[in-house]
Design a protein around this motif. Structure first.
Motif, short mmCIF file in Angstrom:
data_model
loop_
_atom_site.label_atom_id
_atom_site.label_comp_id
_atom_site.label_asym_id
_atom_site.label_seq_id
_atom_site.Cartn_x
_atom_site.Cartn_y
_atom_site.Cartn_z
N THR A 30 1.17 -6.15 -6.92
CA THR A 30 0.12 -6.16 -7.77
C THR A 30 -0.56 -7.29 -7.83
O THR A 30 -1.78 -7.81 -7.77
CB THR A 30 0.82 -5.92 -9.11
OG1 THR A 30 1.21 -4.79 -9.14
CG2 THR A 30 -0.45 -6.01 -10.33
N GLY B 72 4.95 -8.11 -6.87
CA GLY B 72 4.57 -8.66 -5.72
C GLY B 72 3.33 -8.08 -5.01
O GLY B 72 2.40 -8.78 -4.63
N ILE C 167 13.13 -19.02 10.18
CA ILE C 167 13.20 -20.39 9.97
C ILE C 167 14.56 -21.01 9.46
O ILE C 167 15.39 -20.28 8.67
CB ILE C 167 12.18 -20.54 8.90
CG1 ILE C 167 10.70 -20.37 9.15
CG2 ILE C 167 12.26 -21.90 8.12
CD1 ILE C 167 9.86 -19.96 8.03
N GLY D 220 8.71 -11.58 -7.93
CA GLY D 220 9.51 -10.77 -8.74
C GLY D 220 9.19 -9.19 -8.67
O GLY D 220 9.19 -8.65 -7.69
N SER E 281 9.11 -5.76 0.67
CA SER E 281 7.75 -5.18 0.50
C SER E 281 7.83 -3.98 1.20
O SER E 281 6.67 -3.09 1.50
CB SER E 281 6.50 -5.99 1.27
OG SER E 281 6.47 -7.16 0.51
N ASN F 209 8.73 -0.35 -1.88
CA ASN F 209 8.86 -0.58 -3.40
C ASN F 209 8.07 0.48 -4.24
O ASN F 209 7.60 1.45 -3.47
CB ASN F 209 8.17 -1.93 -3.64
CG ASN F 209 6.58 -2.34 -3.40
OD1 ASN F 209 5.86 -1.14 -3.49
ND2 ASN F 209 6.13 -3.48 -3.40
N GLY F 210 7.69 0.11 -5.36
CA GLY F 210 7.38 1.37 -6.25
C GLY F 210 5.83 1.76 -6.07
O GLY F 210 5.25 2.67 -6.50
N GLU G 52 7.86 -15.31 10.94
CA GLU G 52 8.54 -13.93 10.34
C GLU G 52 9.71 -13.70 11.16
O GLU G 52 9.53 -13.47 12.45
CB GLU G 52 7.50 -12.81 10.17
CG GLU G 52 8.37 -11.40 9.92
CD GLU G 52 8.81 -11.42 8.68
OE1 GLU G 52 8.20 -11.86 7.48
OE2 GLU G 52 10.01 -11.14 8.75
N GLN H 238 3.07 0.71 -7.41
CA GLN H 238 2.19 0.50 -8.37
C GLN H 238 1.40 -0.94 -8.26
O GLN H 238 1.98 -1.82 -8.07
CB GLN H 238 3.02 0.23 -9.64
CG GLN H 238 4.40 1.27 -9.63
CD GLN H 238 3.86 2.56 -10.46
OE1 GLN H 238 3.19 2.51 -11.36
NE2 GLN H 238 4.64 3.61 -10.12
C1 LIG Z 1 12.81 -1.37 -6.19
C2 LIG Z 1 11.45 -2.35 -6.32
C3 LIG Z 1 10.37 -1.75 -6.57
C4 LIG Z 1 9.17 -2.70 -6.71
N1 LIG Z 1 8.00 -1.92 -7.09
C5 LIG Z 1 6.86 -2.66 -7.45
C6 LIG Z 1 5.61 -2.17 -7.65
O1 LIG Z 1 5.70 -0.81 -7.99
N2 LIG Z 1 4.47 -2.90 -7.87
C7 LIG Z 1 4.52 -4.24 -7.36
O2 LIG Z 1 3.64 -4.91 -7.58
N3 LIG Z 1 5.85 -4.90 -6.96
C8 LIG Z 1 7.00 -4.08 -7.03
N4 LIG Z 1 8.17 -4.81 -6.46
C9 LIG Z 1 8.25 -6.07 -6.16
C10 LIG Z 1 7.54 -6.42 -4.78
O3 LIG Z 1 7.89 -5.53 -3.83
C11 LIG Z 1 7.97 -7.86 -4.43
O4 LIG Z 1 7.53 -8.58 -5.33
C12 LIG Z 1 7.34 -8.27 -3.05
O5 LIG Z 1 7.66 -7.26 -2.12
C13 LIG Z 1 7.72 -9.59 -2.65
O6 LIG Z 1 7.00 -9.97 -1.41
P1 LIG Z 1 7.40 -11.47 -0.84
O7 LIG Z 1 6.72 -11.54 0.14
O8 LIG Z 1 7.52 -12.44 -1.63
O9 LIG Z 1 8.82 -11.07 -0.30
P2 LIG Z 1 9.25 -10.13 0.94
O10 LIG Z 1 8.47 -8.89 1.22
O11 LIG Z 1 10.49 -10.18 1.16
O12 LIG Z 1 8.79 -10.96 2.15
C14 LIG Z 1 9.39 -12.33 2.64
C15 LIG Z 1 9.35 -12.25 3.99
O13 LIG Z 1 9.90 -13.58 4.50
C16 LIG Z 1 10.55 -13.21 5.57
N5 LIG Z 1 11.70 -14.26 5.62
C17 LIG Z 1 12.54 -14.77 4.72
N6 LIG Z 1 13.30 -15.59 5.42
C18 LIG Z 1 12.98 -16.20 6.33
C19 LIG Z 1 13.40 -16.95 7.43
N7 LIG Z 1 14.35 -17.73 6.81
N8 LIG Z 1 12.91 -17.21 8.53
C20 LIG Z 1 11.52 -16.34 8.67
N9 LIG Z 1 11.28 -15.29 8.11
C21 LIG Z 1 11.78 -15.37 6.97
C22 LIG Z 1 10.96 -11.90 5.43
O14 LIG Z 1 11.86 -11.36 6.62
C23 LIG Z 1 10.11 -11.28 4.85
O15 LIG Z 1 9.36 -10.66 5.65
C24 LIG Z 1 9.10 -3.78 -6.31
C25 LIG Z 1 10.46 -4.50 -5.76
C26 LIG Z 1 11.66 -3.43 -5.74
C27 LIG Z 1 12.83 -4.12 -5.14
#
Ligand SMILES: Cc1cc2nc3c(=O)[nH]c(=O)nc-3n(C[C@H](O)[C@H](O)[C@H](O)COP(=O)(O)OP(=O)(O)OC[C@H]3O[C@@H](n4cnc5c(N)ncnc54)[C@H](O)[C@@H]3O)c2cc1C
Length: 390
Positions: free
Chosen positions: A361, A359, A199, A356, A13, A16-17, A3, A19
């Motif tokens: 949920t 995430g 990475i 999207g 993450s 976010n909302g 990370e 939910q």
């Molecule tokens: C305003 C908003 C409201 C939302 N509300 C909801 C909700 O109510 N309910 C719901 O289910 N979802 C919700 N979402 C969606 C949810 O937040 C995301 O789908 C989820 O956070 C995505 O998780 P992830 O692990 O894919 O990405 P991230 O949480 O971004 O995690 C990816 C990780 O990879 C790391 N990373 C990236 N590139 C590199 C690299 N090159 N080297 C090392 N580490 C790296 C980052 O630092 C990060 O920690 C919402 C999103 C937003 C923006």
């Protein structure tokens, strides 16, 4: 686990909302969205904003999104996401039964409130369709809506009706990720978190990944799972893998609740404005906006102002607006709204990408699916339509 930040959940993450929206998974890409796009593009305060970029990925994403806006595709996506979401719900409930996790978790249900009659009618049609897929939901008129959630009283005259789902949960995603990290690093077979490691690229030989090149040297493993939010597509691109993930910027506000009775206990969605409200401990979390506006998570103060106006109109007495904490995050969005899960043309590389707007949920379900694949087990939910090759 590698990370780049010094702690987990500091990117999408983070705020976010909140939910855990197991029954509200219908994708943005649907036929009903097409007529809304022109007015959305013309209004400054619309829930969706588009800023064109010199970026082929953005245009490809838009074309695929438009192609997915048909009834057949939207129903299929809803079906697939519901399956995954119900699986996630059962895993979440099992996890909570097994561990004491402190993340402001509530099983409080959800109200999706409609302010125009036509959208309420089409929500009732979706309710009937989702009933056939195992959802338990109820359509309420304005009076019943306010009985179920009295804090919506200020909005009553504008309400055409609502869909109530008692089985929805909510929680603080940042706290959840940290609690999960605590449990995982303490388990009998502990996970090692390598924080502050960026990475740069994946190293491959033939059709196998042989290492991960980072700013702290090369890391090797037998198998690799890529879960990098919006960065995932750039990391796999040099391997010839085109991952249709593009950032969809969203905003949230965290506001202290100063008047208990004026703040909702049930999670609320204002359907027309696409704004969600959740009570997280002593705070109100408000989230919304979907901006196709490049890759930088930069806060646009106009958008924050628009979200503040929404809260003032819906829960005017719930909070102290002078203490608001604004945030923006980049949803790793695919055009269809389905995550991309499973194997790749590289025999030891797996994807857990493109979650999207869902995430939080879907995370436990998709995580378990990938763990099963890595271990050579058959996942509990079918992956048709969720794999890289569609
Ligand atoms: C305003 C908003 C409201 C939302 N509300 C909801 C909700 O109510 N309910 C719901 O289910 N979802 C919700 N979402 C969606 C949810 O937040 C995301 O789908 C989820 O956070 C995505 O998780 P992830 O692990 O894919 O990405 P991230 O949480 O971004 O995690 C990816 C990780 O990879 C790391 N990373 C990236 N590139 C590199 C690299 N090159 N080297 C090392 N580490 C790296 C980052 O630092 C990060 O920690 C919402 C999103 C937003 C923006």
């Amino acid at each position: 686990m590698l990370e780049r930040n010094d702690a987990v959940a500091l990117e999408t993450s983070f705020a976010n909302g909140g939910q855990l929206s197991y029954s509200y998974v219908a994708p943005l890409a649907s036929p009903s969205v097409i007529p809304k796009i022109p007015p959305w593009l013309l209004r400054r305060d619309s829930p969706l904003k588009f800023v064109p970029e010199w970026d082929a990925a953005q245009w490809r994403w838009i074309l695929s999104f438009l192609a997915a806006c048909n009834r057949r595709r939207a129903d299929l996506t809803t079906q697939r996401l519901l399956r995954l979401a119900f699986y996630s719900r059962s895993l979440m409930h099992a996890l909570i039964a097994a561990h004491r996790l402190d993340f402001d978790y509530v099983r409080n249900g959800k109200l999706v409130v409609h302010t125009d009659a036509a959208s309420f009618e089409s929500a009732k049609r979706l309710l009937a369709y989702q009933e056939s897929l195992g959802c338990e939901q109820e359509a309420l008129d304005a009076r019943r809506t306010v009985e179920v959630e009295p804090a919506l009283a200020a909005m009553e005259r504008r309400i055409a009706g609502s869909i109530y789902t008692p089985s929805e949960d909510a929680g603080d995603c940042f706290k959840f990720c940290n609690e999960l990290a605590r449990v995982m690093t303490a388990a009998p077979n502990p996970v090692t978190l390598k924080l502050g490691v960026t990475i740069r690229r994946l190293l491959a030989l033939g059709k196998r990944v042989i290492g991960v090149e980072t700013d702290r040297g090369v890391f090797e493993a037998d198998r690799y799972v890529l879960a990098l939010g919006t960065t995932a597509s750039a990391i796999v691109r040099p391997l010839g893998i085109r991952l249709p993930v593009y950032p969809l910027k969203g905003y949230s506000l965290t506001l202290p609740i100063v008047n208990e009775r004026a703040a909702p206990r049930i999670s609320v969605t204002d359907y027309r404005r696409k704004v969600v409200y959740a009570r997280l401990g002593s705070d109100l979390r408000v989230a919304g906006m979907a901006d196709l506006a490049g890759r930088e998570p930069v806060i646009d103060t106009d958008r924050v102002g628009q979200l503040v106006d929404e809260v003032r109109a819906t829960f005017p007495d719930a909070t102290d607006f002078s203490r608001l904490q604004p945030w923006c995050g980049m949803r790793p969005a695919t055009p269809r709204g389905t995550p991309v899960l499973g194997g790749t043309p590289y025999s030891n590389l797996y994807l857990d990408a493109g979650h999207g707007a869902l995430g939080f949920t879907l995370a436990l379900g998709t995580g378990r699916v990938i763990a099963d694949l890595v271990e050579g087990r058959r996942p509990a939910v079918p992956l048709d339509g969720l794999r890289l090759d569609g």
